[in-house]
Write an enzyme that holds these catalytic residues in place. Structure first.
Site, mmCIF file in Angstrom:
data_model
loop_
_atom_site.group_PDB
_atom_site.id
_atom_site.type_symbol
_atom_site.label_atom_id
_atom_site.label_comp_id
_atom_site.label_asym_id
_atom_site.label_seq_id
_atom_site.Cartn_x
_atom_site.Cartn_y
_atom_site.Cartn_z
ATOM 1 C CE LYS A 76 -3.822 1.996 2.508
ATOM 2 N NZ LYS A 76 -4.882 1.981 3.644
ATOM 3 C CB SER A 151 -8.132 3.661 2.809
ATOM 4 O OG SER A 151 -7.357 2.770 3.843
ATOM 5 C CB SER A 175 -8.717 0.588 5.840
ATOM 6 O OG SER A 175 -9.280 1.842 5.779
#
Lengths: 481, 490
Positions: A76, A151, A175
């Site tokens: 990420k 997210s 997330s």
């Protein structure tokens, strides 16, 4: 792409050519990624160099402790990798090159992992749809009209679409587990304090944990063995002795006398009919495995969205304050004075969601509101944790659908309550894992179920998820892209 | 004329004496080139987390215990939020309530009376960096940022408004400095900004029941500035009250070298710091064992040491005060004494040693601004010199020559005596001739001696010493002269 576990075995036994594996990986990525936009940056050259280096090491035994040798991983874009761009998908960090490695990145490097690319996310991990990224939306690999969740939507999608076997995300309020559920992969968030947070761009420090995406529960456990552990750079990290998270899984004992609790409060909310159908089906199957199901009462569950928003935004407002354009990042030009520079820099570089959260967090911390909002939320958090601990006197795990809603089409928003059963784990610092259970016959979109364990019961949580995985209706296949 | 009564409270920031900063491994070395002592943590790069320096916690607990504070074992850090470039996170990690230490006390002597100054709290926090707006006298059209200081550990002391005058404040501050230096928890060096002071002042008519309005003067960095800014502020407030106006609550800063102040912000513009609990660090949770361990590290404090010096070494209050004014000087003094007493228990040299340290050694060290810790004369060599003086092997004059040489060359006194061939002439026949000649040459002094003038003997000894270029053994010369001069009397 193979599962992590089988890839490791393959590399061990056949002496697989690492360059070949990585080349194949990139070929696949180039075919798939343009359709879903899950990777926002690829590190092809560096990855191949690294693979080549591993291939050239003649004494293979020297590599035997490098358990992830040659394994491609997606990271990420809010986890620091030294000398790489790390942007948090924000205009502010568009050109930011990280001067250091996050602790997890150091551990993965030592284990021989190859970071093939950075994955898309909501700006600063604020959002549940990966739509607030400056790099555009990430499509759900199972149905391109739908969001991948967020997210960490990019990380969920790169694993779901088979571009890489595993990926890292961060989980502040679901997330990791929410996009995992939406994309049909396993998403795991450990107990608060099991993985060092050092090097993850902070969202809300008291909730943040790094989480893992994988195709199977076993693969998450393998990765957990590598990246967990005490770190003097994150003093929140607990000194839990070297746990082998795969141990329970390889030992072929079945669970006995396991009790699973279902919060009564679940039924106070509108649950998507397909999700509810799957959930009831899952309960029936668990019962068939001689697992006891009971109701647990956690009255403060209804305050989860309020507690989370208040404390999360308060911490956001302070954490994001450091992004002021003075030392690094975007800097406004044509400014009149210092405060003009601050406000223009921040107005230009942050998106709507970020600004909204900063303002709300600032508001709840103002001295005239502090008691009414922030302190009340903290008190409610304490009570909620007590109530959850109480529930654990009756059961070993708390079971629920991962989300109350199916993913929406782009531009449509999810309800505030959608992820609340995931957020409970962040508020209380508990481990949670979302396992794909079924998928919608209409939209093809997967549906995940969530187990939440007691603090530091992560090894047991892997075990129940591993057993549950065997009885799901979700076929281990990749979406056709 | 109206008489006013003054109340003063202090907030004192003292840099903690640790090798590394409070939340990272960066050096705390003063005077390095700008931005040399920085890292990803103290420049607040994304993803970094503070890691607490345990030594700083030990230092503040040690200080708190020495000032008889209550130690709040469950204390924690909070974030104090404000935007300014010298604070890279745009919040400061500090402590709200409760602080690590509270309710301490320091006794001061004012006009021969003891007065208690109450320490409300001592808390742990991080220092900010420095903004530079001008180079030399050139004003820059931009600002430079030096983060070497950012993140160094600070103890912030807050006193009750127990002071009534600038004298009391100064006595208190030097006492606090003295204690902290003894504890070795800070160097308290005001020139290097390691000790800074905010002063809260209010005045009211004597007998008035209402408290006066408080004005804060921020960031004063020398004793004389503290003194004059208090005096000026009292005058300023008196002028306002005499004109029947009201003092407004505000924060002021030093404007000029004359300690005039200017307003920085008034109460209406008070910053809302939006404090909240620092989520990146766990609460302290100090154990009793830890506190016990720290309390054992507290050395004898200056007041007690001074009293002991007076009783044990029979020193005057003045000498004892001087020697204990710095722990390093008192330590050096006792090292010298111990060395001497190890060779000869019965000598009485405590006063001689005190004099030599306070006059000769310290004035030389102060001249070149060297700490006694780095004295070129080791305590052992110093002790040897004192021994030579006390058993009259060398004269005071020779001792000074040897002392100078020791200071330059770091050599022991014996070596210097050997090298320079400057031992005393103790051969009696040589000395007898020398005395004989001196008596003949100084008939006048001999007459004085006969007529009973007391200092005549000293004068004639001086003549002998001069004649021998200081090399005659004064003890033997003394004996010979008394013997010879007696002959003149009869």
């Amino acid at each position: 792409m193979n599962l992590l576990n089988s890839l490791i075995e393959k590399i061990k036994s056949y002496n697989t050519n690492n360059v070949y594996t990585i080349e194949k990986c990139f070929k696949n990525i180039k075919k798939i990624n343009p359709k879903i936009n899950a990777f926002i940056r690829l590190n092809e050259k560096k990855s191949l160099e690294k693979a080549n280096k591993f291939d050239k090491i003649a004494e293979k035994h020297k590599l035997h402790n490098k358990i992830l040798i040659g394994i491609p991983i997606g990271i990420k874009d809010n986890i620091m990798i030294k000398n790489e761009l790390v942007t948090s998908a924000s205009k502010y960090f568009k050109d930011y090159v990280s001067p250091y490695d996050a602790t997890v990145i150091k551990k993965l490097k030592n284990a021989g992992a190859i970071f093939v690319g950075q994955t898309n996310m909501d700006e600063f991990a604020m959002g549940g749809s990966t739509e607030t990224s400056i790099y555009g939306i990430t499509r759900n690999p199972w149905n391109l009209e739908y969001i991948s969740g967020g997210s960490s939507g990019g990380s969920a999608a790169v694993v779901s679409s088979g571009m890489v076997p595993v990926a890292l995300g961060s989980d502040t309020g679901g997330s990791v587990r929410q996009p995992a559920s939406f994309c049909g992969v396993v998403g795991y968030k450990p107990s608060y304090g099991l993985i060092s947070r050092y090097g993850v761009c902070a969202l809300a420090s008291s909730f943040d944990q790094i989480g893992i995406f994988s195709k199977t529960v076993f693969d998450s456990a393998i990765l957990m063995n590598v990246i967990s552990g005490v770190d003097r750079k994150d003093q929140i990290c607990e000194s839990i002795n070297n746990t082998d998270y795969t141990y329970n899984l390889t030992k072929n004992k079945t669970f006995k006398k396991i009790k699973i609790g279902i919060p009564k409060q679940l039924y106070d909310y509108k649950i998507d009919t397909e999700i509810l159908k799957s959930f009831n089906n899952a309960i029936d199957k668990l019962k068939l495995r001689n697992i006891q199901i009971c109701d647990v009462n956690i009255p403060f569950y209804k305050y989860i969205p309020a507690i989370y928003k208040t404390i999360m935004c308060a911490e956001v407002s302070a954490n994001i304050a450091t992004f002021d354009g003075i030392r690094y990042g975007h800097k406004a030009i044509n400014v009149n004075n210092l405060y003009d520079e601050y406000s223009k820099t921040r107005a230009e570089s942050f998106g709507y969601e970020v600004k909204k959260r900063i303002l709300f967090g600032t508001y709840v911390l103002e001295s005239k509101n502090h008691n009414k909002y922030y302190n009340t939320a903290q008190k409610a958090r304490t009570i909620l944790i007590k109530q959850i601990n109480n529930a654990y006197k009756k059961c070993d795990f708390i079971f629920s659908p991962s989300t109350l809603q199916m993913p929406v089409k782009f531009g449509k928003s999810l309800s505030d309550e959608c992820d609340m059963f995931l957020i409970a784990a962040n508020i209380a610092g508990l481990p949670g894992i979302s396992v794909p259970y079924s998928s919608s016959p209409f939209s093809k979109i997967p549906i995940g179920m969530h187990f939440m364990g007691k603090r530091f019961s992560d090894a047991n949580l892997f075990k129940i998820a591993y057993e549950f995985e065997k009885i799901t209706n979700f076929k281990k296949e990749y979406p056709k892209l | 004329m109206i008489h006013y009564e003054t109340k003063i409270g202090l907030e004192i920031h003292i840099q903690i004496n640790t090798k590394s900063k409070l939340f990272c491994n960066c050096s705390t070395q003063f005077g390095n080139i700008p931005n040399k002592n920085i890292c990803v943590i103290c420049t607040s790069q994304p993803g970094t987390i503070p890691m607490l320096n345990r030594k700083a916690v030990e230092a503040i607990v040690k200080t708190g215990l020495a000032l008889k504070c209550k130690i709040n074992k469950q204390s924690f850090f909070s974030r104090k939020q404000y935007f300014y470039p010298d604070s890279p996170k745009n919040y400061q990690i500090t402590q709200f309530n409760p602080p690590l230490c509270s309710d301490g006390i320091i006794k001061i002597n004012i006009n021969n009376k003891e007065k208690n100054i109450h320490i409300k709290r001592i808390h742990l926090e991080e220092d900010a960096g420095k903004l530079i707006h001008e180079i030399g006298s050139t004003k820059l059209h931009y600002s430079l940022l030096d983060l070497n200081r950012a993140g160094i550990g600070l103890m912030e002391f807050v006193t009750e408004p127990d002071f009534n005058s600038s004298e009391e404040v100064l006595i208190f501050l030097s006492k606090l400095k003295n204690i902290v230096e003894y504890l070795e928890t800070s160097e308290c060096n005001m020139e290097e900004g390691k000790m800074r002071c905010d002063v809260n002042i209010s005045i009211k008519k004597i007998g008035d029941k209402n408290l006066g309005q408080k004005v804060e003067i921020k960031n004063i960095n020398s004793m004389s500035n503290i003194k004059y800014s208090i005096i000026n502020e009292i005058k300023r407030q008196e002028v306002i009250l005499n004109a029947n106006k009201k003092v407004i609550q505000e924060t002021r800063g030093l404007k000029s070298k004359n300690c005039e102040t200017k307003s920085m912000r008034s109460k209406e513009n008070t910053l809302d710091y939006r404090y909240f609990v620092e989520p990146d660090l766990v609460p302290f949770n100090l154990k009793n064992k830890f506190i016990k361990k720290i309390s054992k590290q507290i050395p004898e404090l200056p007041m007690l040491r001074k009293k002991r010096f007076m009783s044990e070494y029979k020193l005057s209050e003045y000498d004892a005060n001087y020697l204990t004014s710095k722990k390093t000087i008192a330590d050096y003094y006792e090292e010298v004494l111990n060395f001497i007493y190890n060779t000869n228990k019965s000598v009485n040299i405590s006063k001689l040693t005190a004099n030599w340290i306070s006059t000769e050694l310290m004035s030389k060290l102060n001249l070149s601004n060297i700490s006694i810790l780095k004295s070129p004369i080791t305590s052992e060599n110093f002790a040897k010199l004192i021994l030579l003086i006390s058993n009259s092997t060398i004269s005071g004059k020779i001792a000074k020559i040897i002392f100078e040489e020791m200071y330059i060359s770091n050599k022991s006194p014996e070596t210097i005596i050997k090298e320079k061939n400057i031992e005393y002439i103790s051969d009696e026949s040589t000395l007898e001739k020398l005395c004989e000649n001196t008596i003949i040459e100084n008939k006048n002094i001999v007459k004085d001696f006969i007529s009973g003038k007391k200092n005549a003997l000293t004068a004639i000894i001086g003549c002998v010493m001069k004649k021998s270029k200081g090399q005659a053994n004064p003890k033997i010369v003394n004996e010979i002269l008394i013997k010879k001069l007696k002959n003149y009397i009869t």
